[in-house]
Design an enzyme around this catalytic site. Structure first.
Site, PDB file in Angstrom:
ATOM      1  N   CYS A 396     -12.024 -17.710 -19.737  1.00 32.17           N
ATOM      2  CA  CYS A 396     -12.904 -18.154 -20.825  1.00 32.17           C
ATOM      3  C   CYS A 396     -13.203 -19.649 -20.689  1.00 32.17           C
ATOM      4  O   CYS A 396     -13.942 -20.038 -19.796  1.00 32.17           O
ATOM      5  CB  CYS A 396     -12.285 -17.800 -22.176  1.00 32.17           C
ATOM      6  SG  CYS A 396     -13.477 -17.880 -23.538  1.00 32.17           S
ATOM      7  N   HIS A 523     -11.480 -11.966 -21.420  1.00 35.16           N
ATOM      8  CA  HIS A 523     -10.026 -12.147 -21.592  1.00 35.16           C
ATOM      9  C   HIS A 523      -9.298 -10.910 -21.060  1.00 35.16           C
ATOM     10  O   HIS A 523      -8.979  -9.994 -21.832  1.00 35.16           O
ATOM     11  CB  HIS A 523      -9.685 -12.347 -23.069  1.00 35.16           C
ATOM     12  CG  HIS A 523     -10.099 -13.672 -23.617  1.00 35.16           C
ATOM     13  ND1 HIS A 523      -9.254 -14.760 -23.659  1.00 35.16           N
ATOM     14  CD2 HIS A 523     -11.275 -14.088 -24.131  1.00 35.16           C
ATOM     15  CE1 HIS A 523      -9.892 -15.795 -24.189  1.00 35.16           C
ATOM     16  NE2 HIS A 523     -11.116 -15.412 -24.478  1.00 35.16           N
ATOM     17  N   GLU A 525      -6.325 -10.461 -20.269  1.00 37.62           N
ATOM     18  CA  GLU A 525      -4.944 -10.308 -20.739  1.00 37.62           C
ATOM     19  C   GLU A 525      -4.823  -9.305 -21.883  1.00 37.62           C
ATOM     20  O   GLU A 525      -3.774  -8.683 -22.065  1.00 37.62           O
ATOM     21  CB  GLU A 525      -4.362 -11.667 -21.175  1.00 37.62           C
ATOM     22  CG  GLU A 525      -5.034 -12.337 -22.345  1.00 37.62           C
ATOM     23  CD  GLU A 525      -6.184 -13.252 -21.957  1.00 37.62           C
ATOM     24  OE1 GLU A 525      -6.590 -14.080 -22.787  1.00 37.62           O
ATOM     25  OE2 GLU A 525      -6.700 -13.134 -20.824  1.00 37.62           O
TER      26      GLU A 525
END
Length: 560
Positions: A396, A523, A525
């Site tokens: 990001c 993102h 994750e």
């Protein structure tokens, strides 16, 4: 539908989320479909505008919901995809009731906390519990929920006091998570906080069926018997969870204390007494985690480094990837402001310690964030990774700053910047998106799961994703790379290998002639799972351990 309510006592942050997730994992391993709801008593509509130091990271769901990080634990442990309505806040409930009142739904009645707010909570829970969260799209059989007994949470506690009778005893179970402290002065494990906590909960009309006691060290049997006697439960209804080396061990500890047998009898569940292969996989994973010898160090360069919960999903994604390649993760948090030149004059010790950490790391990660503070330090770390050929992943804002750094040092655009930090820059390499509304802060970003299409065949990240044509990952950003300037970067070797479906938004960057220099606008994750690590993070760990080339040559198969 069976409902399991998890309440917390004595202190916040005691581990309700991990314990609820672990119980869900055990029930899922028995072949049941499980969903989860997190209840937060704050008046905010969602977690989107919180400072990370207030409540930890903001977790983003597929539907764009910005929610409490506990929903991240639920998703990772249970391998499910939740929705924004799985996070209930006081703000959402009151907004819902006030909207109904304005609409005239209450037909002139006085709208009160009891029954209108409490009824709205119960109705929300019952409706959301039925929403499918697994890939097979079948209705869940078990709904886990978490709340806490603060003064602001009283309407929720009252709602569940009423709900236990509506759902019937065989369909409702209350688990209370409490603390058993061990003062250094005496070394004795104290039960009084748990006794008081259970007494307070009973005074509110909820009786715990299971008491889960958290402690630093394993609890002695005499303590278990004392809690059983004074809290009016059987000894087998007192469960101990001491601090363990990894959260993967928690479901195993619960299962060893007979929790499957208890739930089978208490909730009349159609399951065997023995767990399935899924829990055996967890046990093997926990054993493997504790036997790891090789270490891989990653420097996380961010500005919220004083509290690890601020980057909870990033840490978990790195941990999943490290475990997949049989390495122990050594995550070094570096405050990006301490890498800046101004810090050398201000506090040279901190400055040199930060740079020492960065230099000895095997890989560098710059995660997402907002605001100008610390950006120069992040740019320094990115420049170091690029010039010294250190494996690097930018997520990001990390990707956007990698573009800024490349523009300044490789394209010689010295004033290149993001319009977030310098609205008047002559070289706006990162710009705000057309949809960005600078008036309202909450829910105005590009949020949720979006498709990214690969534009190049020989992309490292494409290979890591299994040579797919596109990937779908979760986003949370207001700014993006300026598409009008991308050709300048590509001529110098910084390739934009992934775009959105329209081809206007830059989603993935890769640098030529570098072991691993990757930036992603999304993102990844948030989609990482213990047994399914996120490809961008896995790539960083493989590159940091020098095994990326071998992994790609094997067709992206991990060595046994």
């Amino acid at each position: 539908m069976k409902y399991i309510l998890v309440t917390g006592g004595v202190i916040s942050g005691i581990g309700k989320g991990i314990i609820a997730s672990s119980i869900g994992t055990i029930l899922k391993s028995c072949g049941l479909r499980v969903t989860a709801i997190k209840i937060d008593p704050y008046i905010n509509i969602d977690a989107g505008t919180f400072s990370p130091y207030e409540h930890g990271e903001v977790f983003v769901l597929n539907d764009g919901g910005e929610v409490d990080l506990d929903l991240g634990n639920y998703e990772r442990f249970l391998d499910i995809s939740l929705y924004k309505d799985n996070n209930i806040t006081t703000g959402k409930i009151y907004q819902h009731v006030i909207n109904k009142e304005r609409h005239g739904d209450y037909l002139g009645k006085t709208v009160q906390v009891v029954p209108h707010i409490t009824d709205a909570v119960q109705e929300w829970v019952m409706n959301q519990a039925k929403v499918p969260v697994d890939d097979d799209r079948k209705e869940p059989q078990i709904c886990l929920g978490g709340t806490i007994g603060d003064i602001e949470g009283m309407p929720f506690v009252e709602a569940f006091r009423q709900f236990q009778f509506k759902a019937k005893r065989e369909n409702f179970c209350n688990i209370h998570v409490s603390l058993v402290p061990q003062p250094n002065a005496t070394g004795e494990q104290k039960t009084k906080p748990t006794q008081n906590s259970v007494r307070a909960l009973r005074g509110l009309g909820l009786s715990p069926d299971l008491i889960v006691c958290r402690s630093a060290k394993p609890i002695e049997m005499a303590v278990k018997e004392k809690i059983s006697m004074f809290c009016h439960v059987e000894p087998e209804q007192v469960i101990f969870i001491h601090d363990v080396s990894s959260t993967y061990r928690v479901p195993i500890l619960l299962e060893e204390q007979g929790i499957i047998k208890y739930f089978k009898q208490r909730l009349n569940l159609p399951i065997d007494d023995q767990p399935s292969d899924l829990l055996m996989k967890w046990k093997k994973m926990a054993d493997r985690y504790e036997r790891l010898l090789k270490v891989c160090s990653i420097a996380l360069v961010g500005k919220y480094t004083k509290l690890s919960d601020c980057y909870a999903s990033v840490f978990k994604a790195l941990e999943h990837s490290a475990l997949a390649i049989n390495h122990k993760l050594d995550l070094m948090y570096i405050d990006s402001t301490e890498l800046e030149c101004s810090m050398e004059a201000e506090n040279s010790v901190k400055y040199h310690q930060a740079w020492h950490k960065l230099c000895k790391a095997d890989g560098i990660l710059v995660p997402g964030g907002f605001g100008i503070r610390g950006t120069e330090g992040k740019l320094q770390a990115i420049s170091w990774a690029r010039t010294k050929k250190k494996p690097f992943l930018g997520v990001c804002l990390g990707m956007q700053l990698a573009v800024v750094e490349f523009a300044r040092n490789c394209l010689n655009w010295k004033d290149a910047n993001s319009t977030e930090f310098d609205p008047d820059t002559k070289n706006p390499v990162v710009i705000d998106m057309p949809e960005h509304n600078p008036g309202d802060m909450g829910g105005t970003m590009r949020l949720g799961k979006r498709r990214t299409v690969f534009k190049m065949q020989n992309s490292v990240l494409r290979k890591l994703y299994g040579d797919e044509m596109f990937v779908e990952e979760r986003h949370r950003h207001r700014y993006e790379v300026n598409p009008e300037l991308t050709h300048c970067f590509e001529e110098k070797g910084l390739k934009f290998v992934g775009h959105d479906t329209e081809g206007n938004r830059m989603e993935i960057i890769e640098l030529e002639n570098h072991p691993y220099f990757v930036g992603v606008q999304f993102h990844p994750e948030f989609s990482s799972r213990p047994m399914k690590p996120s490809p961008p993070y896995l790539g960083l760990l493989l590159a940091a351990t020098g095994t990326l080339s071998a992994y790609l040559q094997r067709g992206c198969k991990l060595s046994p």
